[in-house]
Design an enzyme around this catalytic site. Structure first.
Site, PDB file in Angstrom:
ATOM      1  N   ASP A 138      23.121  34.940 -26.127  1.00 21.87           N
ATOM      2  CA  ASP A 138      23.550  34.023 -27.184  1.00 21.87           C
ATOM      3  C   ASP A 138      23.608  34.794 -28.495  1.00 21.87           C
ATOM      4  O   ASP A 138      22.705  35.583 -28.786  1.00 21.87           O
ATOM      5  CB  ASP A 138      22.546  32.864 -27.304  1.00 21.87           C
ATOM      6  CG  ASP A 138      23.116  31.650 -28.011  1.00 21.87           C
ATOM      7  OD1 ASP A 138      23.556  31.796 -29.177  1.00 21.87           O
ATOM      8  OD2 ASP A 138      23.107  30.559 -27.415  1.00 21.87           O
ATOM      9  N   TYR A 178      40.447  22.349 -29.077  1.00 23.43           N
ATOM     10  CA  TYR A 178      39.209  22.368 -28.300  1.00 23.43           C
ATOM     11  C   TYR A 178      39.491  22.033 -26.838  1.00 23.43           C
ATOM     12  O   TYR A 178      39.129  22.786 -25.923  1.00 23.43           O
ATOM     13  CB  TYR A 178      38.203  21.383 -28.897  1.00 23.43           C
ATOM     14  CG  TYR A 178      37.037  21.087 -27.982  1.00 23.43           C
ATOM     15  CD1 TYR A 178      36.176  22.102 -27.578  1.00 23.43           C
ATOM     16  CD2 TYR A 178      36.795  19.795 -27.521  1.00 23.43           C
ATOM     17  CE1 TYR A 178      35.105  21.840 -26.732  1.00 23.43           C
ATOM     18  CE2 TYR A 178      35.725  19.521 -26.686  1.00 23.43           C
ATOM     19  CZ  TYR A 178      34.884  20.547 -26.291  1.00 23.43           C
ATOM     20  OH  TYR A 178      33.834  20.293 -25.443  1.00 23.43           O
ATOM     21  N   HIS A 203      27.522  13.492 -33.136  1.00 24.27           N
ATOM     22  CA  HIS A 203      27.267  12.577 -32.028  1.00 24.27           C
ATOM     23  C   HIS A 203      26.591  11.296 -32.504  1.00 24.27           C
ATOM     24  O   HIS A 203      25.728  11.320 -33.382  1.00 24.27           O
ATOM     25  CB  HIS A 203      26.411  13.263 -30.964  1.00 24.27           C
ATOM     26  CG  HIS A 203      27.122  14.381 -30.276  1.00 24.27           C
ATOM     27  ND1 HIS A 203      26.474  15.296 -29.478  1.00 24.27           N
ATOM     28  CD2 HIS A 203      28.433  14.749 -30.256  1.00 24.27           C
ATOM     29  CE1 HIS A 203      27.342  16.164 -28.992  1.00 24.27           C
ATOM     30  NE2 HIS A 203      28.538  15.842 -29.458  1.00 24.27           N
ATOM     31  N   LEU A 204      26.965  10.191 -31.878  1.00 25.43           N
ATOM     32  CA  LEU A 204      26.530   8.869 -32.331  1.00 25.43           C
ATOM     33  C   LEU A 204      25.014   8.704 -32.348  1.00 25.43           C
ATOM     34  O   LEU A 204      24.440   8.275 -33.372  1.00 25.43           O
ATOM     35  CB  LEU A 204      27.148   7.793 -31.430  1.00 25.43           C
ATOM     36  CG  LEU A 204      26.625   6.363 -31.646  1.00 25.43           C
ATOM     37  CD1 LEU A 204      26.998   5.850 -33.021  1.00 25.43           C
ATOM     38  CD2 LEU A 204      27.130   5.429 -30.548  1.00 25.43           C
ATOM     39  N   ARG A 262      39.692   7.014 -36.881  1.00 25.24           N
ATOM     40  CA  ARG A 262      39.990   8.442 -36.902  1.00 25.24           C
ATOM     41  C   ARG A 262      41.163   8.717 -35.969  1.00 25.24           C
ATOM     42  O   ARG A 262      41.245   8.134 -34.877  1.00 25.24           O
ATOM     43  CB  ARG A 262      38.768   9.262 -36.460  1.00 25.24           C
ATOM     44  CG  ARG A 262      37.601   9.182 -37.403  1.00 25.24           C
ATOM     45  CD  ARG A 262      36.422   9.998 -36.921  1.00 25.24           C
ATOM     46  NE  ARG A 262      35.917   9.554 -35.627  1.00 25.24           N
ATOM     47  CZ  ARG A 262      34.788   9.974 -35.071  1.00 25.24           C
ATOM     48  NH1 ARG A 262      34.046  10.861 -35.709  1.00 25.24           N
ATOM     49  NH2 ARG A 262      34.398   9.517 -33.909  1.00 25.24           N
ATOM     50  N   ASP A 309      41.174   9.023 -31.680  1.00 23.64           N
ATOM     51  CA  ASP A 309      40.036   8.359 -31.039  1.00 23.64           C
ATOM     52  C   ASP A 309      40.541   7.300 -30.060  1.00 23.64           C
ATOM     53  O   ASP A 309      40.976   6.226 -30.492  1.00 23.64           O
ATOM     54  CB  ASP A 309      39.135   7.695 -32.089  1.00 23.64           C
ATOM     55  CG  ASP A 309      37.957   8.544 -32.491  1.00 23.64           C
ATOM     56  OD1 ASP A 309      37.750   9.592 -31.854  1.00 23.64           O
ATOM     57  OD2 ASP A 309      37.250   8.167 -33.431  1.00 23.64           O
TER      58      ASP A 309
END
Length: 330
Positions: A30, A139, A187-188, A280, A283
């Site tokens: 990493d 992505y 993230h939610l 957005r 989405d």
């Protein structure tokens, strides 16, 4: 087995390293650009980049690995649109470097952290492995390109792979040792928990006029520990002669943004502060996985499908992070 975990200092990778240690000899590679040194709780850590072919050759020559797991991708959809070169360089070119090093050193088992973003706008829900691949951002495109490369490397070089297409990874180590530390966080569940703990402002709900029961987007949340089990089973699948494959990973039952926020309030005992935002771009109203193939072939079965349990694990981690931040600023 000797296993190389690339990106093992990040969110899912660090949970994977913890899961493997004790049963296998694990090396983490990493560059720590988005990961954390202290998240690697076992095995060896090599601080380096997949862009460094000399380093890769040395790591493979010294490691004599039986298999590789790959988590070292950039994951922010919006950033991928604004900075596509960053995503093509890391997610695609660097992954090809890794695959080439594997071929050079005769390592033929590979488990790849893929994504539901390869599918683009859903044509139907729930989405199975036959759903058309039509990514709508760099992505998703880079992940789809790696999946295609893996099919070609299998035919040409015998490199066997399993691509695991996550829907919404969430939760934290049930033991409280690890969790999400994304910067920025998108993230939610962690956003809602941080809003409750005071580490950030109110949670923004992006649109309440979708074609869903409560008007907010529906997503399929899958616990990080269950994702790790899927990786272990994928490795076992390849080790017993299973063919290269791709599997969708989700719980098969979506929760809306409003339901997620309400669940965080229920688990923590504190309502989540919310502000309204506009939709957005890009989405979809619903993203839910059909994971029957993963359940039938490798035999994957999520242990932590209950949303409150997922949130409780993430909440434990958020409490730990808040205490750490308070200590640092005291």
């Amino acid at each position: 087995m000797k296993i190389l975990v690339v990106g093992g200092a990040g969110y899912i990778g660090s949970h994977m390293v913890k899961r493997l240690c004790g049963e296998h000899a694990v090396t983490t590679l990493d560059d720590l650009s988005t990961g954390f040194r202290d998240a690697v709780t076992g095995g060896a850590l090599v601080d380096g980049s997949l862009a460094d072919m000399a380093l890769l050759r040395r790591v493979f020559a010294e490691g004599c690995f039986d298999a590789v797991m790959h988590f070292a991708s950039f994951i922010q959809v919006g950033e991928s649109v604004a900075k596509p070169s960053k995503y093509y360089s890391n997610n695609l070119v660097n992954t090809l470097n890794l695959l080439n090093a594997m071929v050079e050193h005769g390592v033929s088992r590979f488990v790849f952290s893929s994504t539901a973003a390869i599918f683009g706008e859903p044509r139907y829900v729930p989405m199975d492995e036959s759903h058309p691949v039509a990514p709508i951002n760099p992505y998703g495109a880079t992940k789809a390109m790696v999946e295609q490369a893996l099919r070609d490397y299998d035919k040409a070089y015998g490199l066997k792979s399993v691509c695991l297409r996550y829907f919404n990874a969430c939760g934290a180590d049930p033991g409280g040792e690890l969790g999400e530390r994304h910067e920025p966080e998108t993230h939610l569940i962690p956003l809602a928990l941080q809003a409750v703990s005071g580490r950030r402002g109110a949670l923004t709900v992006f649109g309440r006029d979708y074609d869903t029961p409560d008007g907010t987007c529906i997503r399929d949340y899958v616990h990080v520990a269950d994702l790790c089990e899927a990786h272990v089973q994928a490795l076992e699948w390849l080790g017993t002669g299973g063919a290269s494959a791709a599997f969708n990973l989700g719980n098969g039952a979506g929760f809306s943004v409003a339901e997620g926020g309400a669940a965080v309030g229920r688990v923590t005992g504190t309502p989540v502060p919310v502000v309204e935002g506009a939709r957005r771009a890009g989405d979809p109203a619903r993203l839910v996985a059909d994971s029957r193939l993963a359940r039938e072939a490798p035999g994957w079965a999520p242990r932590y499908a209950d949303l409150d349990t997922i949130i409780a694990h993430a909440c434990h981690w958020e409490q730990k992070m808040r205490a750490r931040r308070s200590g640092e600023t005291a």
